[in-house]
Design an enzyme around this catalytic site. Structure first.
Site, PDB file in Angstrom:
ATOM      1  N   ASN A   1     -29.350  15.479 -18.220  1.00  0.00           N
ATOM      2  CA  ASN A   1     -30.607  16.272 -18.163  1.00  0.00           C
ATOM      3  C   ASN A   1     -30.207  17.764 -18.738  1.00  0.00           C
ATOM      4  O   ASN A   1     -29.925  18.592 -17.938  1.00  0.00           O
ATOM      5  CB  ASN A   1     -30.885  16.462 -16.485  1.00  0.00           C
ATOM      6  CG  ASN A   1     -32.398  16.939 -16.570  1.00  0.00           C
ATOM      7  OD1 ASN A   1     -32.857  17.660 -17.367  1.00  0.00           O
ATOM      8  ND2 ASN A   1     -32.565  17.175 -15.205  1.00  0.00           N
TER       9      ASN A   1
ATOM     10  N   ARG B   1     -33.044  12.787 -20.240  1.00  0.00           N
ATOM     11  CA  ARG B   1     -34.380  13.394 -19.632  1.00  0.00           C
ATOM     12  C   ARG B   1     -34.878  14.484 -20.557  1.00  0.00           C
ATOM     13  O   ARG B   1     -34.317  15.145 -21.027  1.00  0.00           O
ATOM     14  CB  ARG B   1     -34.158  14.138 -18.354  1.00  0.00           C
ATOM     15  CG  ARG B   1     -35.579  14.487 -17.578  1.00  0.00           C
ATOM     16  CD  ARG B   1     -35.404  15.096 -16.204  1.00  0.00           C
ATOM     17  NE  ARG B   1     -36.592  15.439 -15.533  1.00  0.00           N
ATOM     18  CZ  ARG B   1     -36.645  16.080 -14.473  1.00  0.00           C
ATOM     19  NH1 ARG B   1     -35.566  16.231 -13.879  1.00  0.00           N
ATOM     20  NH2 ARG B   1     -37.762  16.064 -14.009  1.00  0.00           N
TER      21      ARG B   1
ATOM     22  N   HIS C   1     -42.659  15.214 -13.930  1.00  0.00           N
ATOM     23  CA  HIS C   1     -42.045  14.906 -12.693  1.00  0.00           C
ATOM     24  C   HIS C   1     -42.035  13.317 -12.689  1.00  0.00           C
ATOM     25  O   HIS C   1     -42.229  12.696 -11.711  1.00  0.00           O
ATOM     26  CB  HIS C   1     -42.578  15.441 -11.273  1.00  0.00           C
ATOM     27  CG  HIS C   1     -42.111  16.985 -10.998  1.00  0.00           C
ATOM     28  ND1 HIS C   1     -43.005  17.722 -10.667  1.00  0.00           N
ATOM     29  CD2 HIS C   1     -41.006  17.669 -11.746  1.00  0.00           C
ATOM     30  CE1 HIS C   1     -42.357  18.980 -10.764  1.00  0.00           C
ATOM     31  NE2 HIS C   1     -41.273  18.719 -11.143  1.00  0.00           N
TER      32      HIS C   1
ATOM     33  N   HIS D   1     -44.450  16.073  -5.044  1.00  0.00           N
ATOM     34  CA  HIS D   1     -42.900  16.134  -5.547  1.00  0.00           C
ATOM     35  C   HIS D   1     -42.896  17.721  -5.114  1.00  0.00           C
ATOM     36  O   HIS D   1     -43.486  18.606  -6.209  1.00  0.00           O
ATOM     37  CB  HIS D   1     -42.754  15.899  -6.899  1.00  0.00           C
ATOM     38  CG  HIS D   1     -41.355  16.333  -7.333  1.00  0.00           C
ATOM     39  ND1 HIS D   1     -40.418  15.348  -7.717  1.00  0.00           N
ATOM     40  CD2 HIS D   1     -41.218  17.561  -7.882  1.00  0.00           C
ATOM     41  CE1 HIS D   1     -39.343  15.926  -8.294  1.00  0.00           C
ATOM     42  NE2 HIS D   1     -39.727  17.393  -8.354  1.00  0.00           N
ATOM     43  N   ILE D   2     -42.025  18.580  -4.261  1.00  0.00           N
ATOM     44  CA  ILE D   2     -42.446  19.910  -4.024  1.00  0.00           C
ATOM     45  C   ILE D   2     -40.721  20.573  -4.084  1.00  0.00           C
ATOM     46  O   ILE D   2     -39.889  20.172  -3.061  1.00  0.00           O
ATOM     47  CB  ILE D   2     -42.880  20.032  -2.483  1.00  0.00           C
ATOM     48  CG1 ILE D   2     -44.090  19.175  -2.233  1.00  0.00           C
ATOM     49  CG2 ILE D   2     -43.085  21.645  -2.162  1.00  0.00           C
ATOM     50  CD1 ILE D   2     -45.259  19.644  -3.145  1.00  0.00           C
ATOM     51  N   GLY D   3     -40.542  20.907  -5.449  1.00  0.00           N
ATOM     52  CA  GLY D   3     -39.283  21.719  -5.536  1.00  0.00           C
ATOM     53  C   GLY D   3     -39.717  22.984  -5.967  1.00  0.00           C
ATOM     54  O   GLY D   3     -40.707  23.699  -5.688  1.00  0.00           O
ATOM     55  N   ASN D   4     -38.760  23.726  -6.764  1.00  0.00           N
ATOM     56  CA  ASN D   4     -39.240  24.830  -7.544  1.00  0.00           C
ATOM     57  C   ASN D   4     -40.244  24.602  -8.235  1.00  0.00           C
ATOM     58  O   ASN D   4     -41.068  25.624  -8.172  1.00  0.00           O
ATOM     59  CB  ASN D   4     -37.901  25.539  -8.230  1.00  0.00           C
ATOM     60  CG  ASN D   4     -38.155  26.838  -8.627  1.00  0.00           C
ATOM     61  OD1 ASN D   4     -38.549  27.933  -7.831  1.00  0.00           O
ATOM     62  ND2 ASN D   4     -37.827  27.037 -10.087  1.00  0.00           N
TER      63      ASN D   4
ATOM     64  N   ARG E   1     -44.026  29.700 -10.776  1.00  0.00           N
ATOM     65  CA  ARG E   1     -45.168  29.411 -11.485  1.00  0.00           C
ATOM     66  C   ARG E   1     -46.458  29.754 -10.583  1.00  0.00           C
ATOM     67  O   ARG E   1     -46.456  29.152  -9.602  1.00  0.00           O
ATOM     68  CB  ARG E   1     -45.084  27.912 -12.169  1.00  0.00           C
ATOM     69  CG  ARG E   1     -43.979  27.714 -13.214  1.00  0.00           C
ATOM     70  CD  ARG E   1     -44.058  26.301 -13.598  1.00  0.00           C
ATOM     71  NE  ARG E   1     -42.866  25.898 -14.233  1.00  0.00           N
ATOM     72  CZ  ARG E   1     -42.203  24.884 -14.064  1.00  0.00           C
ATOM     73  NH1 ARG E   1     -42.675  23.991 -13.284  1.00  0.00           N
ATOM     74  NH2 ARG E   1     -40.987  24.549 -14.684  1.00  0.00           N
TER      75      ARG E   1
ATOM     76  N   ASP F   1     -36.894  30.923  -3.536  1.00  0.00           N
ATOM     77  CA  ASP F   1     -36.106  29.899  -2.790  1.00  0.00           C
ATOM     78  C   ASP F   1     -37.158  29.866  -1.359  1.00  0.00           C
ATOM     79  O   ASP F   1     -37.084  30.672  -0.400  1.00  0.00           O
ATOM     80  CB  ASP F   1     -34.769  30.283  -2.432  1.00  0.00           C
ATOM     81  CG  ASP F   1     -34.185  29.124  -1.773  1.00  0.00           C
ATOM     82  OD1 ASP F   1     -34.336  28.680  -0.609  1.00  0.00           O
ATOM     83  OD2 ASP F   1     -32.860  28.644  -2.408  1.00  0.00           O
TER      84      ASP F   1
ATOM     85  N   GLU G   1     -34.351  10.463  -9.485  1.00  0.00           N
ATOM     86  CA  GLU G   1     -34.769  10.191 -11.000  1.00  0.00           C
ATOM     87  C   GLU G   1     -33.579   9.574 -11.788  1.00  0.00           C
ATOM     88  O   GLU G   1     -33.939   9.114 -12.852  1.00  0.00           O
ATOM     89  CB  GLU G   1     -35.195  11.782 -11.342  1.00  0.00           C
ATOM     90  CG  GLU G   1     -36.563  12.277 -10.622  1.00  0.00           C
ATOM     91  CD  GLU G   1     -36.651  13.805 -10.797  1.00  0.00           C
ATOM     92  OE1 GLU G   1     -37.457  14.213 -11.790  1.00  0.00           O
ATOM     93  OE2 GLU G   1     -35.777  14.460 -10.114  1.00  0.00           O
TER      94      GLU G   1
END
Length: 446
Positions: free
Chosen positions: A7, A91, A180, A208-211, A241, A282, A386
């Site tokens: 990736n 990816r 995602h 899907h909750i990440g950065n 974002r 973060d 993933e």
């Protein structure tokens, strides 16, 4: 035989080595700071000490060369020879209108990917560079691309089209693509397993909750809508974002601040979201600041949860019947305060959170159920995988058995499936928190 997944980001290269025969992860690692003054590598092979080092990596070529060297290192590596690598899965951010499922890499495929670069200028050049370097270093190994956008190809036209001049779609491919995809695919199919249902009979909302963060509405086992759009900028409030905004803000601010369209794109992608609101991206830092009375940090949390809740409500309307809400990715798996804030007040939709269960669910090695016992809609926390989707796609393409996900069976769709690496990690988690066992959900063995 082993499968290597790569990736490649603009300044990083994450990788995993998977033993196909024994269905187990042999090694995971990441190279960061590619192209900067110095780069770093961290690699962890099962049963061995973690390898960490600084080195010079002006391009992805040096990074991938070191990765391959470390995989066969007698002390820190996981395989004896690179000849054991049977396939490489890459990816790729964007498949555009060309790639609606994973595919083997050819010269023609790479040329098509280069045509799509304008749809993903921040990610696609690095994705393509990683593929080209891997092909050069391993010319006889089949290489596959797994697109983030492929899962969303089942969206109906009314979901993926924008209400803009139709010529924009015909001439410039302007439409909703979604991202995602590998994560949403994995979680949708695991949710069906946990519910004891067939994919075709399962309706779920995946968060899907990440950065980066996205929501996905899954009806009868396929995606019918998602929050990200032409690019990963649209939708939920994210680390840096903005997510959804009034498009008129762009020319308004460009005029008032004297910034270019390109500068505005950078602001919306890298200087907005949580970091734009409170100076932190973060979620742990934001949560800590909010607990200490930082008003803007609390506002950032409230806005993120508010946006997630709006999407849950909208997707519940689209689905008609919701079998489960699924939280995944770093924050979805570990941020109990975000889950709590996002689900508060949704009892009228049959979504009832158990506060105690939610507080317990802080683990990346187990699938947990955090809904109240009498909740009509289940609430699952499913650690995403993933890399496993990429691995299985790459193997099937190499083996000639691959097809679109509605016609293809993944190993993790079996009720008996176990992630061996996570099972080992779970043993350690339960030693520290034995009460976690009470919320772990195991599918009924068929």
């Amino acid at each position: 035989m082993v499968i290597l997944t790569l990736n490649c980001g603009s300044s990083s290269a994450k990788y995993q080595v998977y033993d196909w025969d024994n269905k187990d992860v042999l090694s995971v690692g990441v190279v960061e700071r590619i192209g900067l003054e110095y780069s770093t590598i961290e690699q962890k092979s099962t049963g061995k000490e973690t390898y960490e080092a600084k080195f010079s990596s002006p391009t992805h070529m040096e990074a991938i060369e070191l990765i391959l060297k470390m995989l066969v290192d007698p002390t820190y590596g996981c395989i004896e020879s690179l000849d054991q690598i049977g396939a490489v899965g890459h990816r790729v951010l964007h498949g555009g209108e060309y790639f609606k499922k994973s595919t083997l890499v050819t010269d023609e495929v790479i040329e098509k990917l280069k045509e799509i670069i304008p749809l993903g200028p921040l990610h696609m050049p690095a994705n393509i560079m990683g593929i080209e370097v891997a092909r050069k270093l391993m010319p006889n190994v089949p290489q596959a691309i797994i697109m983030d956008t492929a899962w969303h190809q089942t969206m109906p036209e009314e979901a993926y089209m924008y209400a803009v001049p139709y010529s924009w779609y015909k001439d410039y491919n302007v439409r909703r693509y979604g991202f995602h995809g590998t994560s949403h695919l994995y979680c949708a199919k695991r949710a069906a397993v946990l519910l004891g249902k067939e994919n075709k009979d399962t309706n779920v909302i995946i968060l899907h909750i990440g950065n980066g963060a996205s929501a996905c509405a899954v009806k009868n086992g396929v995606c019918i809508d998602t929050s990200m759009g032409l690019t990963p900028l649209e939708g939920l409030v994210m680390g840096s974002r903005s997510g959804d905004i009034d498009p008129a803000i762009v020319p308004y601010i460009c005029k008032n601040l004297g910034v270019t369209v390109e500068e505005m794109d950078t602001i919306l992608n890298k200087k907005s979201g949580l970091i734009g609101l409170c100076g932190k991206s973060d979620r742990r830092d934001v949560h800590e600041a909010a607990d200490k009375g930082d008003r803007m940090a609390q506002l950032a949390i409230d806005m993120e949860c508010h946006r997630i809740k709006k999407y849950i409500g909208a997707y519940a309307a689209l689905l008609g019947r919701v079998d489960a809400i699924v939280f995944t990715a770093g924050v979805g798996e570990m941020g109990e305060h975000i889950r709590r804030g996002s689900l508060k007040g949704l009892e009228s939709l049959g979504i009832v959170l158990d506060e105690a269960k939610n507080d317990l669910s802080h683990c990346r090695n187990a699938e947990t159920c955090i809904s109240a016992d009498d909740s009509p809609v289940k609430i699952f926390v499913i650690p995403t995988d993933e890399e496993l989707v990429m691995t299985e796609d790459a193997f099937a393409l190499m083996n000639g058995t691959y097809d679109v996900h509605t016609n293809f069976h993944y190993t993790f769709e079996d009720s008996k499936y176990l992630n061996k690496a996570r099972e080992r990690g779970l043993v350690e988690n339960l030693k520290k928190k034995p009460e976690l066992q009470s919320i772990i959900v195991r599918p009924a063995i068929k």
